[in-house]
Write an enzyme that holds these catalytic residues in place. Structure first.
Site, PDB file in Angstrom:
ATOM      1  N   LEU A  66      -2.284  -7.748   1.437  1.00  0.00           N
ATOM      2  CA  LEU A  66      -2.241  -6.983   2.337  1.00  0.00           C
ATOM      3  C   LEU A  66      -0.930  -6.289   2.726  1.00  0.00           C
ATOM      4  O   LEU A  66      -0.078  -7.119   2.422  1.00  0.00           O
ATOM      5  CB  LEU A  66      -3.184  -7.114   3.479  1.00  0.00           C
ATOM      6  CG  LEU A  66      -4.612  -7.832   3.194  1.00  0.00           C
ATOM      7  CD1 LEU A  66      -5.266  -8.285   4.597  1.00  0.00           C
ATOM      8  CD2 LEU A  66      -5.479  -6.772   2.812  1.00  0.00           C
ATOM      9  N   PRO A  67      -0.687  -5.393   3.183  1.00  0.00           N
ATOM     10  CA  PRO A  67       0.691  -4.992   3.791  1.00  0.00           C
ATOM     11  C   PRO A  67       1.600  -5.856   4.601  1.00  0.00           C
ATOM     12  O   PRO A  67       2.420  -6.072   4.248  1.00  0.00           O
ATOM     13  CB  PRO A  67       0.409  -3.448   4.435  1.00  0.00           C
ATOM     14  CG  PRO A  67      -1.003  -2.996   3.900  1.00  0.00           C
ATOM     15  CD  PRO A  67      -1.884  -4.212   3.831  1.00  0.00           C
ATOM     16  N   THR A  97       3.411 -10.193   1.848  1.00  0.00           N
ATOM     17  CA  THR A  97       4.871 -10.621   2.503  1.00  0.00           C
ATOM     18  C   THR A  97       4.781 -10.395   3.810  1.00  0.00           C
ATOM     19  O   THR A  97       4.784  -9.445   4.477  1.00  0.00           O
ATOM     20  CB  THR A  97       6.001  -9.708   1.696  1.00  0.00           C
ATOM     21  OG1 THR A  97       6.079  -9.828   0.306  1.00  0.00           O
ATOM     22  CG2 THR A  97       7.319 -10.474   2.365  1.00  0.00           C
ATOM     23  N   LYS A 172      11.012 -15.644   0.012  1.00  0.00           N
ATOM     24  CA  LYS A 172      10.576 -14.172  -0.432  1.00  0.00           C
ATOM     25  C   LYS A 172      11.411 -13.246   0.405  1.00  0.00           C
ATOM     26  O   LYS A 172      11.845 -12.275   0.035  1.00  0.00           O
ATOM     27  CB  LYS A 172       9.041 -13.956  -0.032  1.00  0.00           C
ATOM     28  CG  LYS A 172       8.689 -12.193  -0.169  1.00  0.00           C
ATOM     29  CD  LYS A 172       8.766 -11.960  -1.795  1.00  0.00           C
ATOM     30  CE  LYS A 172       8.563 -10.154  -1.575  1.00  0.00           C
ATOM     31  NZ  LYS A 172       8.941  -9.662  -2.853  1.00  0.00           N
ATOM     32  N   LYS A 247       9.836  -3.148   6.405  1.00  0.00           N
ATOM     33  CA  LYS A 247       9.248  -4.226   6.907  1.00  0.00           C
ATOM     34  C   LYS A 247       9.913  -5.505   6.689  1.00  0.00           C
ATOM     35  O   LYS A 247      10.032  -6.404   7.320  1.00  0.00           O
ATOM     36  CB  LYS A 247       7.460  -4.228   6.713  1.00  0.00           C
ATOM     37  CG  LYS A 247       6.916  -5.353   6.987  1.00  0.00           C
ATOM     38  CD  LYS A 247       5.657  -5.547   6.008  1.00  0.00           C
ATOM     39  CE  LYS A 247       6.116  -5.980   4.501  1.00  0.00           C
ATOM     40  NZ  LYS A 247       5.109  -6.910   3.691  1.00  0.00           N
TER      41      LYS A 247
HETATM   42  P1  NAD Z   1      -0.170  -1.257  -0.922  1.00  0.00           P
HETATM   43  O1  NAD Z   1      -0.144  -0.516   0.488  1.00  0.00           O
HETATM   44  O2  NAD Z   1      -0.072  -0.555  -2.012  1.00  0.00           O
HETATM   45  O3  NAD Z   1      -1.651  -2.015  -0.672  1.00  0.00           O
HETATM   46  C1  NAD Z   1      -2.326  -2.687   0.364  1.00  0.00           C
HETATM   47  C2  NAD Z   1      -3.699  -2.482   0.181  1.00  0.00           C
HETATM   48  O4  NAD Z   1      -4.170  -3.073   1.578  1.00  0.00           O
HETATM   49  C3  NAD Z   1      -3.893  -0.880   0.463  1.00  0.00           C
HETATM   50  O5  NAD Z   1      -4.994  -0.558  -0.378  1.00  0.00           O
HETATM   51  C4  NAD Z   1      -4.899  -1.169   1.698  1.00  0.00           C
HETATM   52  O6  NAD Z   1      -5.910  -0.071   1.780  1.00  0.00           O
HETATM   53  C5  NAD Z   1      -5.499  -2.344   1.953  1.00  0.00           C
HETATM   54  N1  NAD Z   1      -5.513  -2.907   3.435  1.00  0.00           N
HETATM   55  C6  NAD Z   1      -4.917  -2.837   4.404  1.00  0.00           C
HETATM   56  N2  NAD Z   1      -5.590  -3.544   5.286  1.00  0.00           N
HETATM   57  C7  NAD Z   1      -6.811  -4.186   4.820  1.00  0.00           C
HETATM   58  C8  NAD Z   1      -7.643  -4.716   5.332  1.00  0.00           C
HETATM   59  N3  NAD Z   1      -7.749  -5.215   6.630  1.00  0.00           N
HETATM   60  N4  NAD Z   1      -8.803  -5.032   4.597  1.00  0.00           N
HETATM   61  C9  NAD Z   1      -8.861  -4.611   3.245  1.00  0.00           C
HETATM   62  N5  NAD Z   1      -7.875  -3.921   2.674  1.00  0.00           N
HETATM   63  C10 NAD Z   1      -6.642  -3.658   3.450  1.00  0.00           C
HETATM   64  O7  NAD Z   1       0.906  -2.425  -0.737  1.00  0.00           O
HETATM   65  P2  NAD Z   1       1.210  -3.227  -2.094  1.00  0.00           P
HETATM   66  O8  NAD Z   1       2.522  -2.675  -2.530  1.00  0.00           O
HETATM   67  O9  NAD Z   1       0.353  -3.582  -2.968  1.00  0.00           O
HETATM   68  O10 NAD Z   1       1.983  -4.470  -1.385  1.00  0.00           O
HETATM   69  C11 NAD Z   1       1.094  -5.510  -0.703  1.00  0.00           C
HETATM   70  C12 NAD Z   1       1.938  -6.574  -0.355  1.00  0.00           C
HETATM   71  O11 NAD Z   1       2.723  -7.099  -1.352  1.00  0.00           O
HETATM   72  C13 NAD Z   1       2.780  -6.316   0.748  1.00  0.00           C
HETATM   73  O12 NAD Z   1       3.056  -7.312   1.847  1.00  0.00           O
HETATM   74  C14 NAD Z   1       4.251  -5.973   0.150  1.00  0.00           C
HETATM   75  O13 NAD Z   1       5.330  -6.484   0.868  1.00  0.00           O
HETATM   76  C15 NAD Z   1       4.023  -7.034  -1.137  1.00  0.00           C
HETATM   77  N6  NAD Z   1       4.691  -6.862  -2.198  1.00  0.00           N
HETATM   78  C16 NAD Z   1       4.750  -5.651  -2.929  1.00  0.00           C
HETATM   79  C17 NAD Z   1       5.675  -5.271  -4.016  1.00  0.00           C
HETATM   80  C18 NAD Z   1       5.512  -3.726  -4.660  1.00  0.00           C
HETATM   81  O14 NAD Z   1       6.318  -3.870  -5.686  1.00  0.00           O
HETATM   82  N7  NAD Z   1       4.680  -2.934  -4.438  1.00  0.00           N
HETATM   83  C19 NAD Z   1       6.138  -6.344  -4.630  1.00  0.00           C
HETATM   84  C20 NAD Z   1       6.368  -7.690  -4.116  1.00  0.00           C
HETATM   85  C21 NAD Z   1       5.541  -7.763  -3.102  1.00  0.00           C
END
Ligand code: NAD
Length: 300
Positions: A66-67, A97, A172, A247
């Site tokens: 999740l975000p 994260t 991280k 964030k």
């Molecule tokens: P994203 O916003 O693309 O995906 C998050 C998903 O969670 C969304 O589809 C959203 O609709 C869903 N969501 C939010 N609240 C929810 C809930 N209560 N129930 C169900 N679904 C819910 O973000 P992302 O890029 O996939 O990142 C996710 C995590 O991974 C974050 O913490 C980010 O910091 C970390 N991260 C991202 C990357 C990257 O390159 N994108 C790399 C490493 C770590």
């Protein structure tokens, strides 16, 4: 007995991670607030859920992506949180994260319920998630990690045990603080070269093989057209959003304030990302920080 996995959060990272578990033969029941994400998961061979509760029903492994910390806390904690309904013996792999303190709080509540929980944030970006080559930084007990390892090794190629609950998140946060500095510094160096007549592709090749070489130059060049299949060459769409990097920098600065650690480079990077978000919004990939240097050009 074959594990049944519930996957909560099928965004830029969660979707490809869940896909790799499906491809490895697991039953993966996916849920996201966005219906299109659930449909995409179903098209990739996963099972769809209409709610979190439906996703976890009958699952012995829960993975969340999740975000931020507040979504993760409300998923697991409180009267309506998952820890109040999951049976003892469930394994929780929390990959978002988030604040180390939130991860520790969830881990303590999980222990009370005899649920194994690890914080397992990742590095490697969306390309690493798709290729199953993520790096996992794990906080939690060795026993819980041993149970989780086979799932992590499907989604990633490196698994590090950073320490007890919350330690994965701390690792991280340190990593992403460095990444933010590397992305801004690399953008700055490339812009200096371009302004003085150098081809950014040639300059990138030179720096990759020199003392300025870094992950951004190797995998995630911020200048459009230099590298294929990176967000910079796709109008900065997909990838890791500016809002998520902002964030993570906030998490780093908060952690540094608590430990009274000086982090001047990261404080500057956080300000640059904030400035950038004011003009370009939070949704573009974080390599779009390069535009902060180009948008302010030609004023003199
Ligand atoms: P994203 O916003 O693309 O995906 C998050 C998903 O969670 C969304 O589809 C959203 O609709 C869903 N969501 C939010 N609240 C929810 C809930 N209560 N129930 C169900 N679904 C819910 O973000 P992302 O890029 O996939 O990142 C996710 C995590 O991974 C974050 O913490 C980010 O910091 C970390 N991260 C991202 C990357 C990257 O390159 N994108 C790399 C490493 C770590």
């Amino acid at each position: 007995m074959t594990s049944r996995i519930a996957f909560i959060g099928l965004g830029n990272m969660g979707a490809p991670m869940a896909r790799n578990l499906v491809a490895a033969g697991y039953d993966v029941c996916g849920y996201d607030l966005v219906t299109e994400a659930i449909i995409r998961h179903q098209k990739a061979g996963g099972f769809p859920a209409e709610s979190v509760r439906q996703a976890v029903d009958g699952a012995d492994v829960i993975i969340s992506m999740l975000p931020a910390g507040h979504q993760v806390a409300s998923l697991y904690l409180g009267d309506k949180g998952l820890l109040s309904v999951l049976p003892a013996g469930t394994l929780v792999i929390e990959c978002s994260t988030i604040e180390a303190d939130v991860a520790k709080k969830i881990a303590a509540a999980a222990t009370e319920k005899k649920i194994d929980m690890i914080d397992a944030p990742v590095s490697g970006g969306t390309a690493g998630a798709a290729a199953g080559t993520l790096t996992f930084m794990v906080g939690g007990s060795g026993e819980a990690l041993a149970r989780a390892r086979s799932y992590l090794e499907i989604m990633g190629s490196a698994v590090f045990h950073a320490g007890g609950p919350g330690a994965g998140q701390l690792a991280k946060i340190c990593n992403n603080m460095l990444l933010a500095v590397l992305m801004t510094g690399t953008s700055e160096a490339l812009k200096l070269g371009i302004d003085n007549g150098l081809d950014p592709a040639v300059l990138s090749d030179i720096m990759k093989s020199s003392s300025g070489g870094n992950w951004v130059l190797d995998k995630y060049n911020p200048v459009p057209g230099v590298m294929e299949k990176v967000p910079a060459s796709n109008n900065y769409q997909g990838g890791f959003m500016v809002g998520l990097m902002a964030k993570d920098l906030g998490l780093a600065l908060g952690t540094a304030a608590n430990s009274k650690t000086a982090v001047p480079m990261s404080a500057l990077a956080e300000n640059l990302y904030r400035l950038h978000a004011q003009s370009s919004g939070f949704k573009q990939d974080f390599s779009s920080i390069y535009q902060l240097y180009t948008n302010n050009q030609d004023q003199n």
